[in-house]
Design an enzyme around this catalytic site. Structure first.
Site, PDB file in Angstrom:
ATOM      1  N   LYS A 184       0.854  -1.187   0.000  1.00 40.40           N
ATOM      2  CA  LYS A 184       0.000   0.000   0.000  1.00 40.40           C
ATOM      3  C   LYS A 184       0.895   1.245   0.000  1.00 40.40           C
ATOM      4  O   LYS A 184       1.757   1.392   0.873  1.00 40.40           O
ATOM      5  CB  LYS A 184      -0.898   0.007   1.241  1.00 40.40           C
ATOM      6  CG  LYS A 184      -1.917  -1.113   1.231  1.00 40.40           C
ATOM      7  CD  LYS A 184      -2.772  -1.116   2.469  1.00 40.40           C
ATOM      8  CE  LYS A 184      -3.906  -0.130   2.389  1.00 40.40           C
ATOM      9  NZ  LYS A 184      -4.836  -0.277   3.542  1.00 40.40           N
TER      10      LYS A 184
HETATM   11  O1  G3P Z   1      -7.800   0.606   4.699  1.00 44.78           O
HETATM   12  C1  G3P Z   1      -8.115   1.962   4.970  1.00 44.78           C
HETATM   13  C2  G3P Z   1      -9.092   2.022   6.021  1.00 44.78           C
HETATM   14  O2  G3P Z   1      -8.658   1.144   7.035  1.00 44.78           O
HETATM   15  C3  G3P Z   1      -9.427   3.332   6.656  1.00 44.78           C
HETATM   16  O3  G3P Z   1     -10.562   3.057   7.377  1.00 44.78           O
HETATM   17  O4  G3P Z   1     -12.216   3.203   9.150  1.00 44.78           O
HETATM   18  O5  G3P Z   1      -9.919   4.137   9.523  1.00 44.78           O
HETATM   19  O6  G3P Z   1     -11.509   5.264   7.963  1.00 44.78           O
HETATM   20  P1  G3P Z   1     -11.067   3.984   8.571  1.00 44.78           P
END
Ligand code: G3P
Length: 224
Positions: A85
Site C-alpha cells: 500500500k
Molecule cells: O484501509 C483503509 C481504512 O482502514 C481506513 O478506514 O475506518 O480508519 O476510515 P477507517
C-alpha cells in the site's frame, strides 16, 4: 467483486474466513498499531490464516526509495501474493513508478479525491483505495468520489487497475460500491458482522425450526 477484511485481528479474521467467501486481508499502520504486537508477527499469522489470498501491507517511509526497500522486505517476509500500500502523495507516486518498473504489485491508498486515484491507476496501481467514509466525514460524497474514479478507470481502459474501496461505516456504503461493479471492497469485521445481524432473518429461521419440530419432533431432514 473481491471481498477483503480490513483488520489485523487474527481471531476475527479466522472466524470470518470460516464463514464468508473472503478474498484477502488489508491492513494499515493504524490497524497494526491496534494489534499492539510486532507487525511481522501479526502479518505472518494473517498469512497463515489466508493462505495465498491477497494481503495488503502499507509502506510507512516518506521517501520513495525507502518505500521501495520496505516493499522488498515486506515481500520477502510475506510472499509474492502481498500488495504494497502506497499513499497517494507526491513521494508515493514516485515510489509507484519505481515499483512498476520492478514489477512489484501495489495499491494506491489514502485516496480522498478522484485525481489521486486516477494518477495511482496511471502509475500502475493494481488497486486504488478511496476512503469512502472519511470523505463523507469531510462533507463530500464518498460513494460518488469512488464512483468517479471507477468510471475514469473503466472509460480510459486502465484495465490493470480497479477500486478496492475502503473506510466504510455502514453496509449501505458497501452495497452502493458493489452495485457500481468495483473491483473490490475491504470492510472491517464490525461492518461485516452488522451485515450478518438481521432480526427478521433470525425470526424467520426460528419459525421454520418451530414448524418442523411440530411436524417431526426433535429430528432434521437427516432422520425424520
Ligand atoms: O484501509 C483503509 C481504512 O482502514 C481506513 O478506514 O475506518 O480508519 O476510515 P477507517
Amino acid at each position: 467483486m473481491k471481498l477483503c477484511i480490513d483488520s489485523a485481528d487474527t481471531v476475527k479474521i479466522r472466524a470470518l474466513y470460516e464463514m464468508l467467501p473472503v478474498d484477502g486481508v488489508s491492513t494499515n499502520p493504524t490497524i497494526l498499531a491496534r494489534a499492539n504486537r510486532n507487525p511481522y508477527d501479526v502479518l505472518k499469522e494473517i498469512r497463515e490464516i489466508i493462505g495465498e489470498d491477497e494481503l495488503f501491507v502499507q509502506a510507512v517511509s516518506t521517501e520513495a526509495e525507502k518505500m521501495v526497500h520496505e516493499a522488498e522486505r515486506i515481500l520477502s517476509a510475506l510472499g509474492e501474493r502481498t500488495l504494497i500500500k502506497i499513499p497517494c502523495v507526491p513521494e508515493g507516486y514516485k515510489a509507484m513508478k519505481l515499483l512498476s518498473e520492478r514489477h512489484i504489485r501495489f495499491i494506491g491508498t489514502a485516496v480522498y479525491t478522484p485525481m489521486q486515484g486516477i494518477l495511482a491507476a496511471k502509475c500502475g496501481a493494481e488497486y486504488v483505495a478511496p476512503y469512502v467514509n472519511r470523505i463523507d466525514n469531510m462533507g463530500y460524497d464518498g460513494v460518488h468520489v469512488a464512483g468517479v474514479i471507477h468510471e475514469a478507470i473503466v472509460t480510459n481502459k486502465l484495465t490493470h487497475s480497479g477500486l478496492l474501496a475502503a473506510s466504510f461505516k455502514n453496509a449501505q456504503q458497501v452495497l452502493e460500491l458493489i452495485t457500481l461493479g468495483v473491483k473490490g471492497v475491504t470492510v472491517s469485521p464490525d461492518i461485516l458482522e452488522a451485515m450478518l445481524d438481521n432480526a427478521s432473518v433470525d425470526a424467520a429461521v426460528t419459525q421454520f425450526q418451530k414448524d418442523f419440530a411440530g411436524l417431526c419432533g426433535p429430528h432434521t431432514m437427516l432422520d425424520c
